[in-house]
Design a protein around this motif. Sequence first.
Motif, PDB file in Angstrom:
ATOM      1  N   UNK A 231       0.789  -1.230   0.000  1.00 31.16           N
ATOM      2  CA  UNK A 231       0.000   0.000   0.000  1.00 31.16           C
ATOM      3  C   UNK A 231       0.814   1.269   0.000  1.00 31.16           C
ATOM      4  N   UNK A 232       1.945   1.290  -0.702  1.00 27.12           N
ATOM      5  CA  UNK A 232       2.789   2.490  -0.746  1.00 27.12           C
ATOM      6  C   UNK A 232       2.045   3.666  -1.373  1.00 27.12           C
TER       7      UNK A 232
ATOM      8  N   UNK B 269      -3.897  -4.456  -1.817  1.00 29.55           N
ATOM      9  CA  UNK B 269      -4.871  -3.393  -2.041  1.00 29.55           C
ATOM     10  C   UNK B 269      -4.666  -2.195  -1.117  1.00 29.55           C
ATOM     11  N   UNK B 270      -4.020  -2.407   0.024  1.00 33.06           N
ATOM     12  CA  UNK B 270      -3.774  -1.325   0.973  1.00 33.06           C
ATOM     13  C   UNK B 270      -2.636  -1.745   1.878  1.00 33.06           C
TER      14      UNK B 270
ATOM     15  N   UNK C 189       4.095  -7.827   8.490  1.00 31.70           N
ATOM     16  CA  UNK C 189       3.957  -9.275   8.634  1.00 31.70           C
ATOM     17  C   UNK C 189       2.977  -9.849   7.614  1.00 31.70           C
ATOM     18  N   UNK C 190       1.890  -9.127   7.332  1.00 30.83           N
ATOM     19  CA  UNK C 190       0.935  -9.590   6.330  1.00 30.83           C
ATOM     20  C   UNK C 190       1.563  -9.568   4.945  1.00 30.83           C
ATOM     21  N   UNK C 191       2.332  -8.513   4.632  1.00 35.07           N
ATOM     22  CA  UNK C 191       3.003  -8.444   3.337  1.00 35.07           C
ATOM     23  C   UNK C 191       4.023  -9.562   3.188  1.00 35.07           C
TER      24      UNK C 191
ATOM     25  N   UNK D  11      -4.472 -10.659   4.086  1.00 33.42           N
ATOM     26  CA  UNK D  11      -4.164  -9.614   3.111  1.00 33.42           C
ATOM     27  C   UNK D  11      -5.080  -9.801   1.910  1.00 33.42           C
ATOM     28  N   UNK D  12      -5.157  -8.773   1.070  1.00 35.23           N
ATOM     29  CA  UNK D  12      -5.916  -8.844  -0.184  1.00 35.23           C
ATOM     30  C   UNK D  12      -4.976  -8.418  -1.303  1.00 35.23           C
ATOM     31  N   UNK D  13      -4.864  -9.229  -2.333  1.00 29.90           N
ATOM     32  CA  UNK D  13      -3.947  -8.959  -3.439  1.00 29.90           C
ATOM     33  C   UNK D  13      -4.667  -8.158  -4.520  1.00 29.90           C
TER      34      UNK D  13
END
Length: 316
Positions: free
Chosen positions: A50-51, A75-76, A81-83, A307-309
């Motif tokens: 989410x940069x 998406x955000x 850790x999620x990334x 996470x959501x890709x």
Amino acid sequence: MRSPAHPPAVTLVIPVFNEEAVLPELFRRLAAVFDAHPGVLWSALLVNDGSRDRTPAMVRERAAADPRFQLLELTRNFGFQAALAAGLAHAPGDAIVTMDADLQDPPEVIPELVARWREGADVVRAVRRSREETGLRRLGMDAFHGIFGRLADYPIEANTGTFGLMGREAVDTLNRLPERNRFFPGLRTWVGFTTAEVVYDRKQRAAGEPQQTFSRLIRYALDGVFSFSYLPLRVLTYIGIGISGFGFAVGLFFIVRRLLGIEVAQMGFTTLVTLVLFIGGVQLIAIGVLGEYLGRIYDEVKQRPLYVVRREPPRP
């Protein structure tokens, strides 16, 4: 000793969040490592968390010029850790190297990690021999590693972080772990497998400002403690037993004095207030510790995705 019939494929997983200042140097040093070791099929999967700056555009430009670099977009901002978990779930390769983008962990150490893996280790931890960081962050990190090793219910290597390597079987096992409040060094140790270590010196950040705020680092430390230790609950139990025992002893003392006809002095207002505040404080601390554990249980029960890709890298 691993001696595959084909060159091993090694993928680097690197979460990035507003890292445009450091990306050119990161690309340069990674490419130098890749070019210096042609016997390995290298790739780098950068996970955009989410940069809000030019980070994703810069990675896409690099990927167009050098297919060894790829971009996975979330998406955000879901957190480091999620990334990292997203990158591990999407990374191909026989072995996966995990690292930060800020170049505090030198890419030049990566061939040593790969060498230890090829010698037979399934997990290779990069252990910090020294750190160039200073100030409050350094003190906090040192304090955390010193305390956490004593709190954890099983040994977790001190002075280790994200930097390291995991073989495909270890990565697949880690990817099957469903928990959401993740402490990666602890999970990497928990999965087991044959482990080796590489010692290195951690550097200063190459450019830009740290993207992990102090509050996020504190939450990360709490995730480590509450995910891998029941000691806070045990300590509360011991404190409760101690206070109850003390109260029973004091009560028994006054009862015996009364039975013996000894005059009992009146308890003063200051003493009463002090006892009430002390016991109330202990109770609030106990509720807070229980709340930390219950909050993490609540996160697990909701079963939301970690996470959501938004966009996956193209398949080879």
